[in-house]
Design a protein around this motif. Sequence first.
Motif, short mmCIF file in Angstrom:
data_model
loop_
_atom_site.label_atom_id
_atom_site.label_comp_id
_atom_site.label_asym_id
_atom_site.label_seq_id
_atom_site.Cartn_x
_atom_site.Cartn_y
_atom_site.Cartn_z
N HIS A 27 0.88 -1.17 0.00
CA HIS A 27 0.00 0.00 0.00
C HIS A 27 0.91 1.20 0.00
CE1 HIS A 27 -2.76 2.97 1.83
NE2 HIS A 27 -3.65 2.33 1.12
N PRO A 28 0.55 2.27 -0.70
CA PRO A 28 1.52 3.37 -0.79
C PRO A 28 1.86 4.00 0.55
CG PRO A 28 -0.33 3.76 -2.24
CD PRO A 28 -0.57 2.47 -1.59
N SER A 29 1.03 3.87 1.55
CA SER A 29 1.36 4.63 2.74
C SER A 29 1.50 3.81 4.01
CB SER A 29 0.31 5.70 2.99
OG SER A 29 -0.76 5.12 3.69
N THR A 30 1.40 2.51 3.98
CA THR A 30 1.76 1.79 5.21
C THR A 30 3.27 1.70 5.24
OG1 THR A 30 1.63 -0.34 4.17
CG2 THR A 30 -0.30 0.41 5.30
N HIS A 31 3.85 1.99 6.36
CA HIS A 31 5.30 2.16 6.42
C HIS A 31 5.98 0.81 6.47
CE1 HIS A 31 4.85 6.46 7.53
NE2 HIS A 31 3.65 6.00 7.66
N GLY A 32 5.91 0.10 5.37
CA GLY A 32 6.45 -1.24 5.40
C GLY A 32 5.30 -2.21 5.17
N VAL A 33 5.58 -3.50 5.35
CA VAL A 33 4.57 -4.49 5.03
C VAL A 33 3.72 -4.77 6.25
CG1 VAL A 33 5.54 -5.63 3.08
CG2 VAL A 33 6.49 -6.09 5.26
N LEU A 34 2.72 -3.93 6.43
CA LEU A 34 1.78 -4.08 7.52
C LEU A 34 0.41 -4.22 6.89
CD1 LEU A 34 0.83 -3.61 10.51
CD2 LEU A 34 0.78 -1.24 9.95
N ARG A 35 -0.38 -5.09 7.45
CA ARG A 35 -1.72 -5.25 6.90
C ARG A 35 -2.73 -4.86 7.97
NH1 ARG A 35 -4.32 -10.98 5.96
NH2 ARG A 35 -6.43 -10.34 5.52
N LEU A 36 -3.65 -3.98 7.61
CA LEU A 36 -4.69 -3.57 8.55
C LEU A 36 -6.03 -4.03 8.01
CD1 LEU A 36 -3.75 0.17 9.09
CD2 LEU A 36 -3.37 -1.62 10.71
N VAL A 37 -6.80 -4.71 8.81
CA VAL A 37 -8.16 -5.06 8.42
C VAL A 37 -9.06 -4.08 9.15
CG1 VAL A 37 -9.89 -6.84 8.37
CG2 VAL A 37 -7.51 -7.44 8.15
N VAL A 38 -9.64 -3.19 8.39
CA VAL A 38 -10.37 -2.06 8.96
C VAL A 38 -11.86 -2.30 8.77
CG1 VAL A 38 -10.63 0.42 8.93
CG2 VAL A 38 -8.48 -0.57 8.29
N GLU A 39 -12.60 -2.15 9.85
CA GLU A 39 -14.05 -2.30 9.75
C GLU A 39 -14.64 -0.91 9.70
OE1 GLU A 39 -15.43 -5.34 12.37
OE2 GLU A 39 -17.43 -4.48 12.31
#
Lengths: 383, 158, 205
Positions: A27-39
């Motif tokens: 993702h262009p703006s996660t600072h590295g390989v982080l995955r967020l599952v957002v509800e």
Amino acid sequence: MSEVKDVSVVLGQVPTQHMKLNVGPQHPSTHGVLRLVVELEGEIVVDVYPVIGYLHRCFEKVAEQHTYTQVVPYVDRMDYVNSMNNELPYVLGVEKMLGITPSERIQAIRVICAELNRIASHQIAVATFGMDAGAFTPFLYLFRDREKILWVLEKLSGSRLLYNYIRIGGLMRDIYPTFKDDLRDIIKTIRETNAEINNLLNNNKIFVERCANIGILPPDVAINYGCSGPMLRGSGIPFDLRREEPYLIYDKLDFDVCVGSGTVGTVGDSWDRNWVRMLEMEQSLRIIEQAMEMIPDASEDVRAGIPKRIAPKGELYSRAENPKGELGFYIVGDGKPKPVRVKGRSPCYVNLSVIPEISKGYMFADLIIILGSIDIVLGEIDR
Amino acid sequence: MSPNDIYQRLKVEFGDDILSLNEEPGFEPAIKVNPNNIVDIMLFLRDEEGLEFDYPSCLSGVDLGENLGVVYNLYSLKRKHRITIKVEVPKDAPNVPSCELVWRSFDWHEREAYDLLGVNFVGHHNLRRILLPFDWEGHPLRKDYVQPDYFHGMKVQY
Amino acid sequence: MGLLDRLDDPYDIGDNIFLGTIEDVLNWGRSKSDWYMTFGLACCAIEFMAVNAAHYDFMRFGCIPRPSPRQTDFIIISGTVTLKMAERIKRLYEQMAEPKYVLSMGSCSNSGGPYWEDGYHVLKGVDRIIPVDVYIPGCPPRPEAFLDGMVKLQSKIKHQEIFRKRQNMSQADRDAIAQRQVELQKLREEYENWRKEHFDILQQE
């Protein structure tokens, strides 16, 4: 003619569902390989579930198979933007287990390297935070100045990013002759750029509107979650490990502990955390100026204190103040050349776990700002 | 307060659950406790006047050969003292009550100890793998771990 | 006078007419305006950000960062590739449109890096899952090394054959490719079945 119904009554009867959005590892703006599952409910964030582990490089298993000196390059690669600060708690811990204390000159050089890296790390933090908010110019200005720091550290240790410079019992090699002149140039340049960045970014009305009152972290929640570094100080708690448990020569140096005080919003919002980082850069420059005076010009053999056989016996939890927070190493040794267990307690791992707590009720764009203000580095979270 | 004072305080309150204090030089002063009553001990450490350990530093799992150990490092911001609590459980039944409600930081730390070492924290609301993929087999940080040959069709060894 | 009469005249023509093949022109255009995907994994990503910044400007090569894989020509794998991330990289690579290239930056993505011996979760080299065109060694590589790798990629693109290859491919080669496609389809079906079996767990994740 039918009656015109009130719009809110109509909308209240429409059945809706929360949407699960995957802010994926790329993702262009996660600072590295982080995955967020957002509800999400419309645009408002209801819950956030971070998924980590995309950069798990098995540091702890690797550290059990290598000797104590060979672990130092792996410690470097944990938080790769400030390698010198990573090496410090590990090296200090092993030195304490062995019972050696290096000379004051070596300690002063270590302090200078650590503070230079602190400035470099905060520069990246502010630059990427500005990019998350949409500002591209501070990124270019701050990276231009970061290059100057990296050139000095390259002349000192040979590498731009991952130094392997602080060794158990001493350093890799002594400083070069024009070190102090280079430092004076850097200090002058960074002070000018910081004033420019304050004008351009921090006091900019758009940036303030974007960051003020976003992601407020109450102090008792911060302490219970174990947050440290600018996250804790941005909420108003003046806790700095360089003051509480001084290591190296920090007890002889004069610097302030920077605390956020709700200048443009509430205490503990994203703007405060960013402001704490800007203030800490100035304090680091003060520390470098004082530590420079404490290095006598006569050179010494910095490798003389390195013991021939490093096989400590004991258990120790040693910690130091990283730019991101409290970095701790729990080292278990049993008298053999390889450690039994090295556990790295990384500040970003703990700081990131606060995100579900502080981001409920904000809009999705604000979630990106909150993530940027926490200043995470995935190499440290996943180790 | 010195570690010995904290040990005496705990001994008065909890009696036989507190096993020993280790203060050898070179070792961090550590209090070994019985794992069954650990949540009450932690609440006592956090709330009691004079102890007030409000800052959780670290939770690590250790592989001690036949047993698995869990080490809690605590610090107090108000009183400025620190202590280490240790717990030991056998490898075939590694059940430790979960302390995630005492300090919220241990939520993720316990998940990591489960993921890498296999310590089962009873009462944790979401004990799942956090660093490794969800279908990974084995607990890598144990001393007798063998690397898998293939994972999802990718060769793991060099 | 016509255009062809002026060909031998050195003063009139100047540099206004170039003669070349369509392949040359196409390759020149493709190599000088490669758009890449912003995909930073670990420490090499910081070095890569430094290459993008003002001092070692990367955009002067015509390379513009695009966040979406569908709009890019090549992908730079900078950093350690773990087994958990490898499946996502494969998916991103498959989403890119032909012709696409891969630049492997740093020793972790070349061959596993410092974690080659004991890293149980590290993929020993990204060329185990996607085909790599240029390898850039270093840990992390210097910005100058990275720019050198970029120049090599540009020269590789410039010397690619576009048209002749398709005409010259022999029937045996084409059969082999078709058979391999059948095998790959079988493997994909097996993986899909396995994935559907464990779908419940995926939904809870």
